[in-house]
Scaffold this motif. Structure first.
Motif, PDB file in Angstrom:
ATOM      1  N   ARG A 129      66.377  -1.221  43.134  1.00  0.00           N
ATOM      2  CA  ARG A 129      65.512  -0.704  42.060  1.00  0.00           C
ATOM      3  C   ARG A 129      64.240  -1.545  41.937  1.00  0.00           C
ATOM      4  N   GLU A 130      64.387  -2.844  41.955  1.00  0.00           N
ATOM      5  CA  GLU A 130      63.222  -3.731  41.850  1.00  0.00           C
ATOM      6  C   GLU A 130      62.307  -3.577  43.069  1.00  0.00           C
ATOM      7  N   GLY A 176      60.221  -0.440  42.872  1.00  0.00           N
ATOM      8  CA  GLY A 176      59.086  -0.648  41.971  1.00  0.00           C
ATOM      9  C   GLY A 176      57.947  -1.373  42.671  1.00  0.00           C
ATOM     10  N   ARG A 177      58.269  -2.397  43.429  1.00  0.00           N
ATOM     11  CA  ARG A 177      57.231  -3.134  44.165  1.00  0.00           C
ATOM     12  C   ARG A 177      56.641  -2.267  45.272  1.00  0.00           C
ATOM     13  N   GLU A 205      70.475  -3.097  41.737  1.00  0.00           N
ATOM     14  CA  GLU A 205      69.339  -3.628  40.974  1.00  0.00           C
ATOM     15  C   GLU A 205      68.250  -4.173  41.905  1.00  0.00           C
ATOM     16  N   ASP A 244      62.976  -9.036  50.944  1.00  0.00           N
ATOM     17  CA  ASP A 244      62.656  -7.622  50.738  1.00  0.00           C
ATOM     18  C   ASP A 244      62.679  -6.855  52.055  1.00  0.00           C
TER      19      ASP A 244
END
Length: 113
Positions: free
Chosen positions: A104-105, A108-109, A101, A13
């Protein structure tokens, strides 16, 4: 200093945030005339956040708290990579290694923290 929010991110991340910040600063996705409106920071400030990443050492006139500036910039970059109609995803995937994607994930986190 690395903020707690950033410490909670995986290495993958953190690398994705670095790629996203670099794409925002270096790619033609966001025109100069509206960059600051979209990111709440000018291109130079976002580049400084990128240079310091993952540490929060950069302040701005409008936001003297480096952790808050970092949080705002990262959130806005991720959000605008996904929502702004730049039409550059193919180039971002090839040149910057960004996956829509995954961004996007991550957004959200990032917002959930």
């Amino acid at each position: 200093m690395i903020p707690a929010k950033v410490e909670q991110l995986s290495d993958q991340d953190r690398q994705l945030v670095r790629l996203a910040l670099a794409a925002a600063v270096e790619s033609p996705c966001f025109p100069d005339w509206e960059f600051q409106t979209l990111m709440a920071a000018d291109r130079t400030e976002v580049a400084a956040v990128l240079d310091a990443w993952p540490e929060a050492r950069v302040a701005a006139e409008w936001e003297p708290d480096p952790e808050r500036l970092q949080a705002v910039v990262v959130g806005n970059v991720l959000n605008n990579l996904l929502g702004y109609p730049h039409g550059q995803w193919e180039q971002l995937e090839l040149a910057n290694g960004l996956d829509r994607e995954a961004v996007r994930e991550l957004l959200g986190r990032w917002r959930a923290e």
